[in-house]
Enzyme design. Structure first.
Site: not given
Ligand code: BGP
Length: 475
Positions: A165, A370
């Site tokens: 990201e 993800e």
């Molecule tokens: C993405 C990231 C992850 C994870 C996910 C969920 O942006 O790559 O590391 O954190 O989001 O986000 P959050 O933890 O803020 O709910």
């Protein structure tokens, strides 16, 4: 598009699960690990820090055994740069290498394909003190780190992801605690200079990977989403084009074609923040060829036109909630979509559209690294966790992925966030994503016991049938 029948998920499809080092490992200063920007960052009050997280570092065998029981075909995790090279560009820490050897060997022993993110938000703090990504030397540090991990693990790791990201680090650096503005007069200038350096570092890593590991595959891993115009007003369409270029295509056009996206470049020119490009940079960027595109998807985005001069950044957003840019686009909510408990819109159809757009544009195989639902799961008195809402979210997205595959999109894996509960990037550990519950709360580590959630059994069945049981195995 209506299909008379649906295509099956391809044989060998990577049904996976995802994590990142700083969110799951803990052991933040053990066995020679150096501090990262995440370790040194400030936390939201009353939320968990990243010192212990899910303590995967000390539960690695148990966790991999659970992943195997779940049936994972692939596990996407990140290597903590600071475990391998504690200060980012100095000595190599053999104990850090030993930890990932142990993890990778355990995965392979269970026939789980390791998919490795090289860098997931956790830049070494020592490099940040020297200017972080603003400093061109960080490119060389990353290339050296890449060489070290390719040489250490490349005999077993066939799939590599460069930078997780990068687009979110640039757009929401403050929320993620990863980008510090160096030029306070025009913060954009330093942010897009950092962006350029990361792009060059990524290109160098892809070139090096192909040189050292001819059988390995490597690709970028941004967060890509469909951008909708709020209405059919032509001005809103232009705003959506603008945001898609700045948010999505800037990153993938460079990773795949080695060129700056035209609209994004003009946006940077307007803001007087085009990066300094050193001689040779564009040649490197052109010669780096990813083998696939990995991307993360949680939600779509909706924008409307923004009038020049207005304050379009008038709401606080996290990495999924769109804010805006005066005269360029303004984030708005989509009345057709429901939101999760954290205000993120839920849009499975947008997932299909995102898959189609990326494939149409780049014609490379895709892997989803993800996708998932953050929720306040509850451990019941009988030691179970009922999460039908997560099953519904995942099922709806997998159905849309199958439609995209039927549309002709080549998808070779799906790694939901997250394989196991971990600490959210900035909302603590009460915001859970995993198939496996970890018994702790924000401040009390309790016994860190692992408990299979309802979604664990649902996903296990889905994997066992290679997705054929999607309908029957629903909630
Ligand atoms: C993405 C990231 C992850 C994870 C996910 C969920 O942006 O790559 O590391 O954190 O989001 O986000 P959050 O933890 O803020 O709910």
């Amino acid at each position: 598009m209506h299909h008379r029948s649906l295509k099956h998920f391809p044989p060998g499809f990577f049904w996976g699960g995802s994590t990142s080092a700083y969110q799951v490992e803990g052991a933040w200063n053990e066995d020679g690990k150096g501090p990262s920007v995440i370790d040194m960052g400030t936390r939201v009050p009353n939320t968990a820090d990243f010192k212990v997280t899910s303590d995967h570092y000390h539960h690695v065998d148990e966790d991999v055994a659970l992943f195997a029981e779940l049936g994972l075909k692939a596990y996407r995790f990140s290597i903590a740069w600071t475990r391998i090279i504690p200060d980012g560009d100095g000595e190599i820490n053999e104990k850090g290498i030993a930890f990932y050897n142990r993890l990778i060997d355990a995965l392979i022993a269970h026939n789980i394909e390791p998919i490795v993110t090289m860098y997931h938000f956790d830049l070494p703090h020592a490099l940040a003190l020297k200017g972080g990504w603003y400093n061109r030397d960080t490119i060389d540090a990353f290339e050296r780190y890449a060489r070290v991990i390719f040489q250490a693990f490349g005999d077993r790791v066939r799939y590599w992801l460069t930078i997780n990201e990068q687009n979110m680090m640039i757009l929401h650096g403050d929320a993620l605690g990863t980008t510090n503005s160096v030029d306070t007069h025009n913060p954009y200038k330093s942010i897009y200079q950092q962006n350029h350096h990361m792009l060059v570092a990524q290109a160098k890593a892809m070139i090096l990977c192909h040189e050292l590991l001819p059988n390995a595959k490597i690709g970028p891993a941004p967060n890509i989403v469909s951008v909708y115009p709020a209405t059919s007003k032509p001005e809103d369409i232009i705003a959506a084009d603008n945001f898609a270029a700045i948010r999505n295509w800037l990153y993938l056009d460079m990773a795949v074609y080695g060129r700056y996206n035209t609209i994004a470049w003009n946006f940077m020119q307007e803001l007087d923040c085009t990066p300094v490009i050193e001689p040779g940079d564009m040649t490197i960027l052109k010669h780096a060829n990813p083998d696939f595109v990995a991307f993360n998807y949680y939600s779509s985005a909706t924008v409307q036109a923004s009038v020049s001069g207005e304050d379009a950044r008038n709401s606080t957003g996290d990495q999924q909630i769109v804010v805006g840019e005066s005269g360029v686009y303004r984030g708005t909510s989509n009345p057709n979509l429901e939101k999760n408990e954290f205000g993120w819109e839920i849009d499975p159809v947008g997932f299909r559209s995102t898959l189609r757009q990326i494939y149409d544009r780049y014609q490379l195989p895709l892997i989803v690294t993800e996708n998932g639902l953050g929720a306040f799961d509850k451990l019941e008195a009988d030691d179970t966790v009922q999460d039908p809402y997560r099953i519904a979210y995942l099922k709806a997205h997998i159905e849309q992925m199958q439609l995209a595959i039927t549309d002709g999109v080549e998808v070779f894996g799906y790694c939901p966030w997250s394989a196991i509960d971990l600490v959210s990037t900035h909302q603590g550990c009460a915001k859970r994503y995993g198939f496996i519950y970890v018994n702790r709360d924000e401040s009390d580590l309790k016994d860190l016991r692992r408990i299979r959630k309802q979604s664990f059994f649902w996903y296990q069945n889905l994997i066992r049938t290679n997705g054929a049981d999607l309908v029957e195995s629903g909630d």
